[in-house]
Enzyme design. Sequence first.
Site, short mmCIF file in Angstrom:
data_model
loop_
_atom_site.label_atom_id
_atom_site.label_comp_id
_atom_site.label_asym_id
_atom_site.label_seq_id
_atom_site.Cartn_x
_atom_site.Cartn_y
_atom_site.Cartn_z
N CYS A 30 -45.06 -78.41 -61.45
CA CYS A 30 -45.06 -77.26 -62.41
C CYS A 30 -46.74 -77.01 -62.89
CB CYS A 30 -44.45 -77.54 -63.74
SG CYS A 30 -44.44 -79.15 -64.34
N GLU A 83 -39.20 -77.07 -70.47
CA GLU A 83 -40.65 -77.04 -69.80
C GLU A 83 -39.93 -76.30 -68.43
OE1 GLU A 83 -42.99 -78.90 -66.45
OE2 GLU A 83 -42.39 -80.46 -67.68
N1 LIG Z 1 -42.04 -75.23 -63.31
C1 LIG Z 1 -41.24 -76.32 -62.76
O1 LIG Z 1 -41.43 -77.44 -63.35
C2 LIG Z 1 -39.90 -76.23 -62.19
C3 LIG Z 1 -39.44 -75.14 -61.64
N2 LIG Z 1 -38.64 -75.10 -60.75
C4 LIG Z 1 -37.87 -73.80 -60.50
O2 LIG Z 1 -36.50 -73.80 -60.54
C5 LIG Z 1 -36.07 -73.50 -59.03
C6 LIG Z 1 -34.51 -74.01 -58.94
O3 LIG Z 1 -34.81 -75.37 -58.87
P1 LIG Z 1 -33.94 -76.26 -59.92
O4 LIG Z 1 -34.78 -77.64 -60.06
O5 LIG Z 1 -32.70 -76.56 -59.37
O6 LIG Z 1 -33.90 -75.74 -61.34
P2 LIG Z 1 -32.84 -75.12 -62.10
O7 LIG Z 1 -33.37 -74.44 -63.53
O8 LIG Z 1 -32.18 -74.05 -61.25
O9 LIG Z 1 -32.00 -76.40 -62.43
C7 LIG Z 1 -32.07 -77.38 -63.16
C8 LIG Z 1 -30.96 -78.00 -63.95
O10 LIG Z 1 -30.46 -77.14 -64.89
C9 LIG Z 1 -29.10 -76.87 -64.62
N3 LIG Z 1 -29.10 -75.48 -65.08
C10 LIG Z 1 -29.66 -74.42 -64.36
N4 LIG Z 1 -29.02 -73.30 -64.97
C11 LIG Z 1 -27.99 -73.41 -65.70
C12 LIG Z 1 -27.17 -72.74 -66.65
N5 LIG Z 1 -27.32 -71.54 -66.43
N6 LIG Z 1 -26.34 -73.35 -67.36
C13 LIG Z 1 -26.27 -74.83 -67.09
N7 LIG Z 1 -27.00 -75.46 -66.61
C14 LIG Z 1 -27.98 -74.94 -65.93
C15 LIG Z 1 -28.92 -77.02 -63.17
O11 LIG Z 1 -27.51 -77.27 -62.90
P3 LIG Z 1 -26.74 -76.97 -61.61
O12 LIG Z 1 -27.67 -77.41 -60.47
O13 LIG Z 1 -25.41 -77.41 -61.71
O14 LIG Z 1 -27.01 -75.29 -61.58
C16 LIG Z 1 -29.80 -78.29 -62.94
O15 LIG Z 1 -29.19 -79.63 -63.41
C17 LIG Z 1 -37.03 -73.52 -58.17
O16 LIG Z 1 -37.32 -72.74 -57.02
C18 LIG Z 1 -38.38 -73.32 -59.07
O17 LIG Z 1 -38.51 -71.97 -59.11
C19 LIG Z 1 -38.01 -76.22 -60.37
C20 LIG Z 1 -38.40 -77.39 -60.68
C21 LIG Z 1 -39.55 -77.70 -61.65
O1 LIG Z 2 -48.27 -82.79 -62.24
C1 LIG Z 2 -47.55 -83.66 -62.65
O2 LIG Z 2 -47.86 -84.80 -62.57
C2 LIG Z 2 -46.55 -83.43 -63.44
C3 LIG Z 2 -45.97 -82.09 -63.15
C4 LIG Z 2 -44.69 -81.64 -63.86
O3 LIG Z 2 -44.57 -81.94 -64.99
C5 LIG Z 2 -43.50 -80.90 -63.32
O4 LIG Z 2 -43.80 -80.67 -62.16
O5 LIG Z 2 -42.39 -80.83 -63.59
#
Ligand SMILES: NC(=O)C1=CN([C@@H]2O[C@H](COP(=O)(O)OP(=O)(O)OC[C@H]3O[C@@H](n4cnc5c(N)ncnc54)[C@H](OP(=O)(O)O)[C@@H]3O)[C@@H](O)[C@H]2O)C=CC1
Ligand SMILES: O=C(O)CCC(=O)C(=O)O
Length: 517
Positions: free
Chosen positions: A299, A262
Amino acid sequence: MDGTFPIGARAVDSDVTFLAIDPSADAKIEPAFAVSSEADVAEACKLAEAAFDTFRETDPETRAKFLETIADEIEAIHDPLVARAIQESGLPRPRLEGERGRTTGQLRLFAKHLRQGTWASVVIDEAQPERKPAPRPDLRQRRIAVGPVAVFGASNFPLAFSVAGGDTASALAAGCPVVVKGHPAHPGTSVMVGKAIQTAVAKCGLPEGVFSLVQGPANELGAALVKDARIKAVGFTGSRGGGLALVALAAARPEPIPVYAEMSSVNPVLLFPAALAARGEALGKAYVGSLTMGSGQFCTNPGIVIAVDGPELDVFVEAAAAALGEAAPQVMLTPGIYASYDKGVAALAGHDAVETVARGTEAEGANRGRAALFSTTGKAFVADPALSHEVFGAASIIVRCADLAEVRQVLEQVEGQLTITLQIDEGDYSDAAALVPVLERKAGRILANGWPTGVEVAPAMVHGGPFPATSDPRTTSVGTAAIERFLRPVCYQDLPDALLPKAVKHDNPLGLPRTEG
Ligand SMILES: NC(=O)C1=CN([C@@H]2O[C@H](COP(=O)(O)OP(=O)(O)OC[C@H]3O[C@@H](n4cnc5c(N)ncnc54)[C@H](OP(=O)(O)O)[C@@H]3O)[C@@H](O)[C@H]2O)C=CC1
Ligand SMILES: O=C(O)CCC(=O)C(=O)O
């Protein structure tokens, strides 16, 4: 709390450690946490594989009790858990208290779902030996667990989308052992919950490999987990880059596996004319409430508003600008997430076709996200796809369209979404109905007269959607249907009753609901 992490029944330590960061103070905090090695990943996967055949054949009642025991264990550490999660995430107490409730609530919901039994999808086509021209064999179908599952904890939900979050709950419910890669932003929270699950495994007398947690600050660890041949599916919530990297790793394995990622969604909100005319001001205020909640780190955050330009839209924009102008800056989850928010906001502010409508109050202190509201025209939006990309945080853009035909054009331009929201009154129904086929093509959830944040955890929920909202639009990561990601069908043809699993035996000893063919 100590710095070890649970692998099977053990507490694993290491000389290599890392510290969490309190984003509110921008300071490292104790204790030091052991960094998992690739050998730890291999050990966790080996134990998970060893546990698989026993765990997947536990009866539904045993797994239901296991999920309830996890919920009890998490509740037993409520105070220190919430305190640590506040420190590591910068999120406020009421939010984390609520998230703790959502986490244990969804574990119990899956327990109830297991007892109902429909998840096993048992179908029985009795033999028809007399059928002409050829007899029909006895066919019995049920669904079994796919194998050990890797789950990546999300930074923005340290409890509900993390170690014991929806991915873990649904995989365990399906009968899949789970190896979690904890998010490095909240290692203490992860270890506390991981140890609660470890205790529940022991209390329920299950094989130790049913659950392990690995963690560390380098993404090689997660990559090693996805590449391990014993892992059969992956659950992930995070960035588009991260999700796609895992999809590529999984597809390049000698045995490719599904990744349920997601990722990115801007959750368009459509304001229809009659609704705008009737309550533009109230809508403007409510929109800013949804946009700025939790510093916009959802998200499901409403990142785009689409409406026909005119004086009614002006009323909405003025009310939104006034509310957002008073919004206090809030701590963001990590310095990296704050930096990428700031960069995204600066890019929009510097865009020739974008006007800055309002900013939240000035930020004092580190990692504080200042809310931002922008506007542009339908034409400019359609001309530049970059305007439809997610800026993770409390930033949103209002797209002023010439007419409803342009609203449709803008909607066609946006990528796949978790949600699309309609603000409608009765006078808008025929315009809205004409758009429903587009909405269905674009989103996993369509909602009216509400706001997309705050997903209900329920059987009918869909928290999914076409790419890039997720890597697989056929499923959901919230609600009981999430279990389906981790099950696959098996058909038993003419097997003697003695060889059939309990789920499909002739006298139905598990009492599972059956469809007769
Ligand atoms: N749409 C959504 O729901 C969300 C979006 N985000 C977005 O993600 C950005 C960064 O946030 P973050 O939460 O750290 O998300 P990331 O996608 O950077 O990281 C999430 C997890 O995936 C791992 N990971 C990421 N890239 C790789 C890779 N190439 N190979 C293996 N493992 C990987 C990370 O490990 P490691 O930390 O070791 O790299 C971490 O455990 C935010 O600025 C935002 O833009 C974040 C949260 C939710
Ligand atoms: O709005 C929520 O309760 C869930 C949002 C979500 O799944 C996320 O930010 O990753």
